[in-house]
Motif scaffolding. Structure first.
Motif, short mmCIF file in Angstrom:
data_model
loop_
_atom_site.label_atom_id
_atom_site.label_comp_id
_atom_site.label_asym_id
_atom_site.label_seq_id
_atom_site.Cartn_x
_atom_site.Cartn_y
_atom_site.Cartn_z
N SER A 181 0.01 -16.37 -4.96
CA SER A 181 0.89 -17.52 -4.92
C SER A 181 1.01 -18.03 -3.49
O SER A 181 1.00 -19.23 -3.23
N LYS B 289 2.98 -7.92 -6.50
CA LYS B 289 2.63 -8.15 -5.12
C LYS B 289 1.38 -9.01 -5.04
O LYS B 289 1.31 -9.92 -4.19
N ARG C 72 0.38 -11.15 -7.22
CA ARG C 72 0.76 -12.49 -7.59
C ARG C 72 1.41 -13.22 -6.42
O ARG C 72 1.18 -14.39 -6.21
N GLN C 73 2.23 -12.49 -5.71
CA GLN C 73 2.88 -13.09 -4.55
C GLN C 73 1.85 -13.50 -3.52
O GLN C 73 1.93 -14.57 -2.93
#
Length: 139
Positions: free
Chosen positions: A7, A1, A3-4
């Protein structure tokens, strides 16, 4: 999460940078267009100013030429007037001399006629005297 989220943050940052670059590129394009328009306007104004200056110069030259011709005409008229006055003065002097010569000739003629009358009177007196003497001798 995470990373999302990171990102998504990266994508968002990238999109913001791209939007900023696009905005900067648009601003640069707008500034270049303004500069080109200003240069075009200056070029047009310089051209108009140059054309105006050429017209003014041509007008000044025309006026100078006109003035030069007027001065030449006035000078020619004055020269003609001086020549006419000179001729009139010559004619006046010629007529005065003619008058003097005529008067002198008339005076000489009167003197000659008077002398001739005097000689004739003297001759007649001598002849009368001779006649008187002859008549006296005859008596």
């Amino acid at each position: 999460k995470l990373r999302q989220v990171n990102s998504a943050k990266e994508v968002l940052k990238r999109k913001e940078r791209e939007a900023e670059r696009a905005k900067a590129k648009e601003e640069e394009k707008r500034l270049l267009e303004e500069k080109r328009a200003r240069e075009e306007q200056l070029k047009k104004e310089r051209s108009e100013k140059q054309a105006q200056e050429q017209m003014e110069k041509a007008e000044r030259n025309r006026l100078k030429e006109e003035e030069k011709q007027m001065r030449a005409l006035i000078e020619k008229e004055q020269q003609n007037k001086r020549e006419k006055n000179k001729e009139a003065e010559k004619e006046k002097l010629r007529l005065e001399k003619l008058e003097r010569d005529t008067q002198r000739a008339a005076e000489r003629e009167r003197a000659r006629a008077e002398k001739e009358r005097e000689r004739e009177r003297t001759r007649l007196e001598r002849e009368q005297k001779l006649l008187d003497e002859r008549q006296a001798q005859l008596k």
